[in-house]
Each structure stands twice: as C-alpha cells, then as structure tokens.
Motif scaffolding. Structure first.
Motif, mmCIF file in Angstrom:
data_model
loop_
_atom_site.group_PDB
_atom_site.id
_atom_site.type_symbol
_atom_site.label_atom_id
_atom_site.label_comp_id
_atom_site.label_asym_id
_atom_site.label_seq_id
_atom_site.Cartn_x
_atom_site.Cartn_y
_atom_site.Cartn_z
ATOM 1 N N HIS A 19 2.300 -43.931 0.845
ATOM 2 C CA HIS A 19 2.623 -42.724 1.602
ATOM 3 C C HIS A 19 4.142 -42.637 1.735
ATOM 4 O O HIS A 19 4.758 -43.506 2.360
ATOM 5 C CB HIS A 19 2.000 -42.757 3.002
ATOM 6 N N PRO A 20 4.757 -41.596 1.183
ATOM 7 C CA PRO A 20 6.199 -41.413 1.383
ATOM 8 C C PRO A 20 6.480 -40.886 2.791
ATOM 9 O O PRO A 20 5.546 -40.467 3.504
ATOM 10 C CB PRO A 20 6.563 -40.379 0.316
ATOM 11 N N PRO A 21 7.734 -40.882 3.220
ATOM 12 C CA PRO A 21 8.051 -40.366 4.558
ATOM 13 C C PRO A 21 7.596 -38.928 4.788
ATOM 14 O O PRO A 21 7.333 -38.538 5.935
ATOM 15 C CB PRO A 21 9.576 -40.482 4.623
ATOM 16 N N SER A 22 7.492 -38.133 3.709
ATOM 17 C CA SER A 22 7.057 -36.746 3.868
ATOM 18 C C SER A 22 5.615 -36.633 4.346
ATOM 19 O O SER A 22 5.183 -35.557 4.768
ATOM 20 C CB SER A 22 7.218 -35.992 2.548
ATOM 21 N N HIS A 23 4.847 -37.727 4.300
ATOM 22 C CA HIS A 23 3.461 -37.705 4.773
ATOM 23 C C HIS A 23 3.352 -37.937 6.276
ATOM 24 O O HIS A 23 2.246 -37.946 6.814
ATOM 25 C CB HIS A 23 2.634 -38.772 4.043
ATOM 26 N N PRO A 36 1.743 -34.629 7.971
ATOM 27 C CA PRO A 36 0.304 -34.470 7.690
ATOM 28 C C PRO A 36 -0.560 -35.525 8.365
ATOM 29 O O PRO A 36 -1.621 -35.212 8.912
ATOM 30 C CB PRO A 36 0.244 -34.582 6.157
ATOM 31 N N LEU A 37 -0.106 -36.775 8.353
ATOM 32 C CA LEU A 37 -0.869 -37.831 9.030
ATOM 33 C C LEU A 37 -0.921 -37.591 10.535
ATOM 34 O O LEU A 37 -1.957 -37.814 11.179
ATOM 35 C CB LEU A 37 -0.244 -39.191 8.733
ATOM 36 N N GLN A 38 0.192 -37.135 11.110
ATOM 37 C CA GLN A 38 0.213 -36.819 12.540
ATOM 38 C C GLN A 38 -0.795 -35.716 12.874
ATOM 39 O O GLN A 38 -1.547 -35.820 13.852
ATOM 40 C CB GLN A 38 1.620 -36.373 12.944
ATOM 41 N N TYR A 39 -0.794 -34.655 12.081
ATOM 42 C CA TYR A 39 -1.663 -33.520 12.384
ATOM 43 C C TYR A 39 -3.141 -33.888 12.243
ATOM 44 O O TYR A 39 -3.970 -33.483 13.064
ATOM 45 C CB TYR A 39 -1.324 -32.344 11.473
ATOM 46 N N VAL A 40 -3.477 -34.644 11.206
ATOM 47 C CA VAL A 40 -4.880 -35.007 11.006
ATOM 48 C C VAL A 40 -5.356 -35.921 12.136
ATOM 49 O O VAL A 40 -6.429 -35.715 12.707
ATOM 50 C CB VAL A 40 -5.070 -35.680 9.631
ATOM 51 N N GLU A 41 -4.556 -36.929 12.462
ATOM 52 C CA GLU A 41 -4.963 -37.849 13.532
ATOM 53 C C GLU A 41 -5.027 -37.134 14.877
ATOM 54 O O GLU A 41 -5.947 -37.368 15.665
ATOM 55 C CB GLU A 41 -3.999 -39.031 13.600
ATOM 56 N N SER A 42 -4.072 -36.247 15.140
ATOM 57 C CA SER A 42 -4.109 -35.478 16.389
ATOM 58 C C SER A 42 -5.359 -34.611 16.442
ATOM 59 O O SER A 42 -6.007 -34.494 17.503
ATOM 60 C CB SER A 42 -2.861 -34.606 16.512
ATOM 61 N N GLY A 43 -5.720 -34.002 15.315
ATOM 62 C CA GLY A 43 -6.923 -33.183 15.277
ATOM 63 C C GLY A 43 -8.177 -33.985 15.568
ATOM 64 O O GLY A 43 -9.066 -33.530 16.309
ATOM 65 N N LEU A 44 -8.252 -35.195 15.007
ATOM 66 C CA LEU A 44 -9.412 -36.039 15.270
ATOM 67 C C LEU A 44 -9.486 -36.433 16.749
ATOM 68 O O LEU A 44 -10.561 -36.419 17.358
ATOM 69 C CB LEU A 44 -9.339 -37.296 14.399
ATOM 70 N N LEU A 45 -8.341 -36.769 17.320
ATOM 71 C CA LEU A 45 -8.316 -37.154 18.727
ATOM 72 C C LEU A 45 -8.685 -35.987 19.639
ATOM 73 O O LEU A 45 -9.419 -36.158 20.618
ATOM 74 C CB LEU A 45 -6.930 -37.683 19.092
ATOM 75 N N LEU A 46 -8.183 -34.811 19.321
ATOM 76 C CA LEU A 46 -8.529 -33.638 20.128
ATOM 77 C C LEU A 46 -10.004 -33.287 19.971
ATOM 78 O O LEU A 46 -10.634 -32.796 20.923
ATOM 79 C CB LEU A 46 -7.642 -32.456 19.743
ATOM 80 N N ALA A 47 -10.569 -33.542 18.779
ATOM 81 C CA ALA A 47 -12.004 -33.325 18.595
ATOM 82 C C ALA A 47 -12.808 -34.292 19.461
ATOM 83 O O ALA A 47 -13.817 -33.915 20.074
ATOM 84 C CB ALA A 47 -12.374 -33.504 17.123
ATOM 85 N N VAL A 48 -12.352 -35.541 19.544
ATOM 86 C CA VAL A 48 -13.006 -36.513 20.425
ATOM 87 C C VAL A 48 -12.892 -36.063 21.879
ATOM 88 O O VAL A 48 -13.869 -36.106 22.644
ATOM 89 C CB VAL A 48 -12.381 -37.910 20.239
#
Length: 308
Positions: A272-276, A279-291
């Motif tokens: 994963h380059p720094p540019s990821h 995207p990693l933040q948004y996906v993990e935040s989405g999963l946490l908010l879904a929980v």
C-alpha cells in the motif's frame, strides 16, 4: 356548580422546558463530562505545545558533518538538541490515547450511561415522568455522540497539524496502528462504535458491571479484527522486478516473494503506497459507523420490545 367543576378539574401540567432531558443527562453524568472536557483541554494544550517544538525537533533529525561545512551543521550542535526526543514521545502518547479512546467510552456507556440507570431504577423513574423510553435512549446517545464527535475530531485535526510534514523518523510511519487511527476520521468512528456497543450492552444486561465488561470485550474484538485485516480493506499495488525489490519506507508492504522461472529470479511485492491512506481510512470508518448504526438500531429495537 361552575366553581365546583373548576375545582374538580385536574390542574394542567406545566409545559416541559426545552432541553430538559438533555440537561438531565448532562447533570446525571456531570463527572464524566468534566473528565472528558479536562482531558480534551490537556490534550489540546499538549498538541499546541508539540506543534511549537516541531521545527526544532526536525532540526535535531537533520544531517550533520564533523567538521561542519557550509551546507551541514556540526554534529555536536545537532546532538545537543533534545526536542526531537520530547516531540516524538509526545506525539506517540497522543496517538495512543486517541487510538484507544473507544475502550473507556464503551465501558462507561455500558456501565454508567445505561446499565447503572436501569439497575438502580433511575431510567424507569424518568419514564414515568412523561419521558418516553425511546426518547430517553435517543437523548442518552445523542448528547455523548455529539461531544465525542466534536472533541475527538478536534483533537485529530490538532494532531495532524502538530505532526507537521509527517517525518516517519519523528512521528512514525503512516501505517503504524496508532498513527493511522489518530490522524483520520477512524478515531471518531471508533469512539462512536464504542458508545453504541456500550449502550447496547447496558440494555441487554441492565446491570452496570456485566454491561461494562461486555462492552469492553466487544470493543477489543472489533479493534483487533480491524487492525489485523486493515491491509485487506483496499486493493494493494503489485510490483514485479528481476532480482530484489527495494520498496521505500513510506509503503506498507503486504507480501514479498521470489520465484525462479527459467532460472531467473523474479521478485513480486504487494504493498500500500501512502496514497492509500485515505481510501483505507474511509473504508474502515464506514465499517465502524455500520457497526455503530447496527448496535444503535438493536438497542432501540430491544428497548421497544420490552415496553408494555
């Protein structure tokens, strides 16, 4: 007759003051509110101070020469600068506090916010005073959720500013667990997930101690699963090259292997380059908010089913 009728008529109830339930929540949990505000103030002052040390700390990490040249300072002068160690340690402590904030939040939400009030009968008393149970739960969740979002989000912004250019020698690589959580919306999402899981545990157990323990265990499990599988939340980048592959430090290496087709060594790396980061933040935040959303919906459904 008119006078008797008027006297027999029940007195009209005074109109409830606006914000009454909210004020009651803040008053009931005044100690937790004061502790939260004090922690925010201390952390904010610390981050502002660390930001002021940033330039001096980066000078302490700079290249040097003995004897000094017109381009490089003396190594003796650079080694005398201790701000870099103070700065790095301070940033690490703040990052850890932000990353692990969900655990005390979950334990408090399960033990004090809902569990203790159901165990002591305080909640039931509020329900008999024209406060509907579902509204009671909504206010119980809305007030701390707003405070957690504002406070944690503000500290994340201050932390990003204090980290400056993000020199990994000073503040750690972007993909380090504490650094990753404390520099994006994931920190807020973790806090909200902890709040929702704690509230649900309190409604399930209706006792403070078991609810706090269950909420803490559920938060630990969630945190562990997401940290362990964080690198799988977004597609990696692949690179093939003959011989070995030298990846920059700023990339999160996931896999690396070498094969020998036709006697020629071919290396394959996924990373994963720094540019990821985002995207990693948004996906993990989405999963946490879904929980958080699922736990909140389950809490309301459970409370509604228990109503007469």
């Amino acid at each position: 007759m008119t006078a008797l009728t008027a006297a027999a008529a029940p007195a009209a109830r005074p109109a409830p003051h606006r914000g009454g339930p909210l004020r009651a929540v803040l008053r009931t949990h005044r100690a937790a509110l004061v502790l939260w505000l004090a922690a925010l103030a201390v952390a904010a002052v610390a981050l502002i101070w660390l930001h002021s040390l940033g330039d001096e700390a980066r000078q302490g990490m700079s290249a040097c020469s003995t004897p000094p040249t017109h381009r490089l300072p003396s190594c003796a002068a650079v080694e005398a600068i201790t701000a870099d160690e103070t700065y790095a340690n301070g940033i690490a402590v703040i990052a850890s506090l932000l990353s692990w904030a969900m655990f005390p939040v979950a334990a408090w939400a399960g033990g004090a916010l809902t569990g203790r009030e159901l165990e002591s009968g305080t909640a039931q008393l509020a329900w008999t005073q024209s406060l509907h149970p579902l509204r009671w739960l909504a206010v119980k969740l809305a007030a701390p959720a707003a405070l957690l979002t504002a406070g944690t989000g503000g500290l994340v912004l201050l932390n990003i500013r204090a980290r400056g250019d993000g020199d990994p020698d000073l503040v750690g690589d972007w993909y380090n667990p504490d650094a990753f959580v404390s520099t994006g919306p994931v920190a807020v999402a973790y806090a909200l997930a902890g709040l929702a899981l704690g509230a649900l545990a309190g409604l399930v157990w209706r006792r403070a101690l078991p609810a706090a323990g269950t909420a803490l265990a559920a938060s630990l499990l969630l945190h562990h699963l997401l940290e362990r599988h964080r690198e799988d939340l977004w597609p990696t980048v692949s690179r093939f090259a003959p011989g070995s592959i030298d990846l920059p430090r700023s990339v999160l290496q996931v896999t690396w292997d070498t094969s020998m087709p036709h006697g020629v060594g071919i290396s394959h790396a996924t990373f994963h380059p720094p540019s990821h980061f985002w995207p990693l933040q948004y996906v993990e935040s989405g999963l946490l908010l879904a929980v958080a959303g699922t736990a909140t919906a389950a809490a309301f459904l459970l409370l509604a089913r228990r109503l007469p």
